[in-house]
Write a protein that holds these residues in place. Sequence first.
Motif, PDB file in Angstrom:
ATOM      1  N   ILE A 462       0.838  -1.202   0.000  1.00  0.00           N
ATOM      2  CA  ILE A 462       0.000   0.000   0.000  1.00  0.00           C
ATOM      3  C   ILE A 462       0.871   1.249   0.000  1.00  0.00           C
ATOM      4  O   ILE A 462       0.638   2.204  -0.758  1.00  0.00           O
ATOM      5  N   ILE A 463       1.895   1.236   0.845  1.00  0.00           N
ATOM      6  CA  ILE A 463       2.780   2.411   0.909  1.00  0.00           C
ATOM      7  C   ILE A 463       3.487   2.622  -0.425  1.00  0.00           C
ATOM      8  O   ILE A 463       3.649   3.746  -0.901  1.00  0.00           O
ATOM      9  N   GLY A 464       3.893   1.497  -1.058  1.00  0.00           N
ATOM     10  CA  GLY A 464       4.533   1.630  -2.370  1.00  0.00           C
ATOM     11  C   GLY A 464       3.590   2.235  -3.395  1.00  0.00           C
ATOM     12  O   GLY A 464       3.991   3.075  -4.217  1.00  0.00           O
ATOM     13  N   TYR A 465       2.332   1.797  -3.318  1.00  0.00           N
ATOM     14  CA  TYR A 465       1.340   2.345  -4.267  1.00  0.00           C
ATOM     15  C   TYR A 465       1.128   3.841  -4.013  1.00  0.00           C
ATOM     16  O   TYR A 465       1.108   4.655  -4.954  1.00  0.00           O
ATOM     17  N   ILE A 466       0.997   4.203  -2.742  1.00  0.00           N
ATOM     18  CA  ILE A 466       0.788   5.625  -2.418  1.00  0.00           C
ATOM     19  C   ILE A 466       1.990   6.451  -2.855  1.00  0.00           C
ATOM     20  O   ILE A 466       1.842   7.554  -3.419  1.00  0.00           O
ATOM     21  N   ASP A 467       3.201   5.911  -2.628  1.00  0.00           N
ATOM     22  CA  ASP A 467       4.397   6.639  -3.064  1.00  0.00           C
ATOM     23  C   ASP A 467       4.384   6.861  -4.569  1.00  0.00           C
ATOM     24  O   ASP A 467       4.718   7.942  -5.075  1.00  0.00           O
ATOM     25  N   THR A 468       3.987   5.811  -5.307  1.00  0.00           N
ATOM     26  CA  THR A 468       3.941   5.930  -6.780  1.00  0.00           C
ATOM     27  C   THR A 468       2.924   6.980  -7.211  1.00  0.00           C
ATOM     28  O   THR A 468       3.185   7.829  -8.084  1.00  0.00           O
ATOM     29  N   GLU A 469       1.750   6.906  -6.595  1.00  0.00           N
ATOM     30  CA  GLU A 469       0.683   7.843  -6.961  1.00  0.00           C
ATOM     31  C   GLU A 469       1.078   9.274  -6.604  1.00  0.00           C
ATOM     32  O   GLU A 469       0.887  10.209  -7.397  1.00  0.00           O
ATOM     33  N   VAL A 470       1.618   9.460  -5.422  1.00  0.00           N
ATOM     34  CA  VAL A 470       2.016  10.807  -5.006  1.00  0.00           C
ATOM     35  C   VAL A 470       3.120  11.343  -5.905  1.00  0.00           C
ATOM     36  O   VAL A 470       3.136  12.513  -6.281  1.00  0.00           O
ATOM     37  N   ALA A 471       4.066  10.454  -6.298  1.00  0.00           N
ATOM     38  CA  ALA A 471       5.142  10.894  -7.194  1.00  0.00           C
ATOM     39  C   ALA A 471       4.588  11.330  -8.533  1.00  0.00           C
ATOM     40  O   ALA A 471       5.012  12.336  -9.117  1.00  0.00           O
ATOM     41  N   SER A 582      -9.574  -5.646   4.110  1.00  0.00           N
ATOM     42  CA  SER A 582     -10.516  -6.763   4.085  1.00  0.00           C
ATOM     43  C   SER A 582     -11.468  -6.673   2.886  1.00  0.00           C
ATOM     44  O   SER A 582     -11.744  -7.666   2.209  1.00  0.00           O
ATOM     45  N   SER A 583     -11.977  -5.457   2.637  1.00  0.00           N
ATOM     46  CA  SER A 583     -12.942  -5.281   1.532  1.00  0.00           C
ATOM     47  C   SER A 583     -12.302  -4.705   0.282  1.00  0.00           C
ATOM     48  O   SER A 583     -12.976  -4.529  -0.733  1.00  0.00           O
ATOM     49  N   ASN A 584     -10.982  -4.376   0.345  1.00  0.00           N
ATOM     50  CA  ASN A 584     -10.293  -3.781  -0.810  1.00  0.00           C
ATOM     51  C   ASN A 584     -11.007  -2.532  -1.298  1.00  0.00           C
ATOM     52  O   ASN A 584     -11.208  -2.331  -2.494  1.00  0.00           O
ATOM     53  N   VAL A 585     -11.387  -1.679  -0.357  1.00  0.00           N
ATOM     54  CA  VAL A 585     -12.079  -0.428  -0.694  1.00  0.00           C
ATOM     55  C   VAL A 585     -11.257   0.722  -0.139  1.00  0.00           C
ATOM     56  O   VAL A 585     -10.832   0.691   1.016  1.00  0.00           O
ATOM     57  N   MET A 586     -11.017   1.751  -0.980  1.00  0.00           N
ATOM     58  CA  MET A 586     -10.315   2.952  -0.554  1.00  0.00           C
ATOM     59  C   MET A 586     -11.288   4.117  -0.590  1.00  0.00           C
ATOM     60  O   MET A 586     -12.003   4.318  -1.590  1.00  0.00           O
ATOM     61  N   VAL A 587     -11.343   4.899   0.494  1.00  0.00           N
ATOM     62  CA  VAL A 587     -12.286   6.005   0.625  1.00  0.00           C
ATOM     63  C   VAL A 587     -11.502   7.296   0.810  1.00  0.00           C
ATOM     64  O   VAL A 587     -10.609   7.376   1.656  1.00  0.00           O
ATOM     65  N   LEU A 588     -11.852   8.330   0.019  1.00  0.00           N
ATOM     66  CA  LEU A 588     -11.288   9.671   0.157  1.00  0.00           C
ATOM     67  C   LEU A 588     -12.326  10.538   0.853  1.00  0.00           C
ATOM     68  O   LEU A 588     -13.476  10.618   0.410  1.00  0.00           O
ATOM     69  N   MET A 602     -10.508  -1.412  -5.053  1.00  0.00           N
ATOM     70  CA  MET A 602      -9.121  -1.701  -5.352  1.00  0.00           C
ATOM     71  C   MET A 602      -8.962  -3.185  -5.683  1.00  0.00           C
ATOM     72  O   MET A 602      -9.717  -4.031  -5.198  1.00  0.00           O
ATOM     73  N   THR A 603      -7.980  -3.460  -6.538  1.00  0.00           N
ATOM     74  CA  THR A 603      -7.610  -4.853  -6.830  1.00  0.00           C
ATOM     75  C   THR A 603      -6.129  -5.004  -6.522  1.00  0.00           C
ATOM     76  O   THR A 603      -5.333  -4.100  -6.747  1.00  0.00           O
ATOM     77  N   ALA A 609      -1.175  -2.842  -6.704  1.00  0.00           N
ATOM     78  CA  ALA A 609      -2.516  -2.456  -6.275  1.00  0.00           C
ATOM     79  C   ALA A 609      -3.082  -1.477  -7.304  1.00  0.00           C
ATOM     80  O   ALA A 609      -2.466  -0.459  -7.601  1.00  0.00           O
ATOM     81  N   THR A 610      -4.286  -1.782  -7.852  1.00  0.00           N
ATOM     82  CA  THR A 610      -4.867  -0.980  -8.946  1.00  0.00           C
ATOM     83  C   THR A 610      -6.178  -0.379  -8.487  1.00  0.00           C
ATOM     84  O   THR A 610      -7.016  -1.060  -7.898  1.00  0.00           O
TER      85      THR A 610
END
Length: 615
Positions: A462-471, A582-588, A602-603, A609-610
């Motif tokens: 998850i942290i890797g995905y967030i780092d990629t997205e933020v970058a 657990s549910s693979n759901v991301m909420v903003l 999310m998948t 993580a997509t």
Amino acid sequence: MIQFTVTAGTTSLILPISIYDSSSTTGGKLTGLAYNTASLTAYYNRSGASGSATSISLATATKGTWATGGFVAIDGTNMPGDYELHIPNAAIASGAKSVMVQLKGAANMVPVNILIEITAVDLQDAVRGGMTALPNANAEASGGLYTRGTGAGQIAQDANGNVRVNVDTIKTQTVTCAAGVTVLASVGTASTSTAQTGDSYARIGTNGAGLTALGDTRIANLDAAVSTRSTYAGGAVASVTAAVTVGTNNDKTGYALSSAGVQAIWDALSSALTTVGSIGKRLVDYLTGDVFARIGAPVGASLSADVAAVKTETAAIKAKTDNLPASPAAVSDIPTATTIAGQVWDVTLSGHLTSGTTGNALNAAGAAGDPWSTALPGSYGAGTAGKIIGDNLNATVSSRSILDAAGVRTAVGLATANLDTQIATLATGSNLSTVNSNVNSIVAKLPSGNIGDATAANQTTIIGYIDTEVAAIKTQTDKLAFTGSYVNAQIKASDNIDFGALQKTSLNAATPSVTVSDKTGFALTSAYDPAKTASQFDYTSNNVKIDLTQTVNAVTGNPTTVGGMLYLIKQCAKNKLNFNKSSNVMVLYEDDAATAKFTYTMTDDASNATRGAGS
């Protein structure tokens, strides 16, 4: 269980007891009981008694005044639940070592068990504890026991088993005797004194031989039986064998007690010898109990033997002290400290080599040899100078650095600056504290119970995905230029714009579905607001100003407009983002960190993580 201790033979015993309420949940006491309360009974059992326990007939009583079996409240107002139980005298009479008492039976009453120890001593007697075999007087007082010491009422002892005797005083004392008493020259000599033991025969001799030896002529005159002589005394002559009645005899010379008379004196009960000042009373007062228990058992065969031993030792001591100067004027006979010291140092060591002595230590030190020829560390143990020097002085001094302070700074790259100056450029504790506070703030914004509960592998993904997205977001936002709170953006139109239904409606509901490549002929409607347009477009630089503080309407989870994209970027950068593994759901979330703005599915294929469609 309540426990008491009383002296055997005690009577009129009143015991204070507390009675507790079995229905109370707080340990409260039971109040309102009386001797005649329904079902209230009492029994006692003496130790060693056979058969059933003995019933106590509870009776009315006045507080503080004993009555057999009495039972009365102590103070129902100030001491509720506390009572007096008056114990029958028979329960605590001599003959038993203890008695058990039980009070029970009343409604809601916790049974009361009492154990009374019946002792032979009196704990309230501060002098002799009720033990009548001991003197009823304080130690060292008149009539009391002797103690060890040198004061009044004390016996001095130089060591255990010895009694200090002032022989010099004893041998110079003058013995004063009553009239008619003669002290033999042999008295006081251990080898010739007659032991004063046994009955009267040991003192006066068999058949009065001892009396005859006194040399009194009046005894010698008793050369015939009195009954053989006449009873005539100026009156009628009676039978010379008749009994003689003696009135007051003022002349007792020549009389002696018979053996039975002497025995009767020694057989007199000590309890009858109570006349103060009499020999009998003195014997009772001072010889009660074992004499040795008062003055100590002799070390030798007898006290006389101990005294003789003391005399011998005293003579030996005197032989030594006779060698001392007779007076301070003769102290010149005593060697001076200098003389003694000189003689000590002049003593030959060979005669004083006993292990542990100073002579032995000096002799060993002299034979130790030259310490500078000993190899180091050799056999020297840890902590010794030989061990420390041998281990640490392992290189020549010339092989070490000769750099001065400036040379050391140059060698480590500090030039002329000192280390304090270099350290001063590093972050201070305050700076690090600020960083720590900021990190804690970021952690506090993370959703509790989700990312925090993820496994290490999931968190890394998850942290890797967030780092990629933020970058990726940063790459795009770095291209933006701002004027105040507005983003300066140039709009480049495509060759062909395909309007959707929404755009068509906003332009003209009747506009046919065509591709407009030439915008010539279009005109603004009357609803056009020049002021609003001026605030959003900068015609001179062809820049579009987008206010990020305004809510962008119709922005979904998959923005298709510049405003929606920038809005989403702003929300992701500043607001709470929660991922539920657990549910693979991301909420903003909205700015309030509580209201969900967008929800994404999310998948995760264990590698990437997509983010899916938003809603």
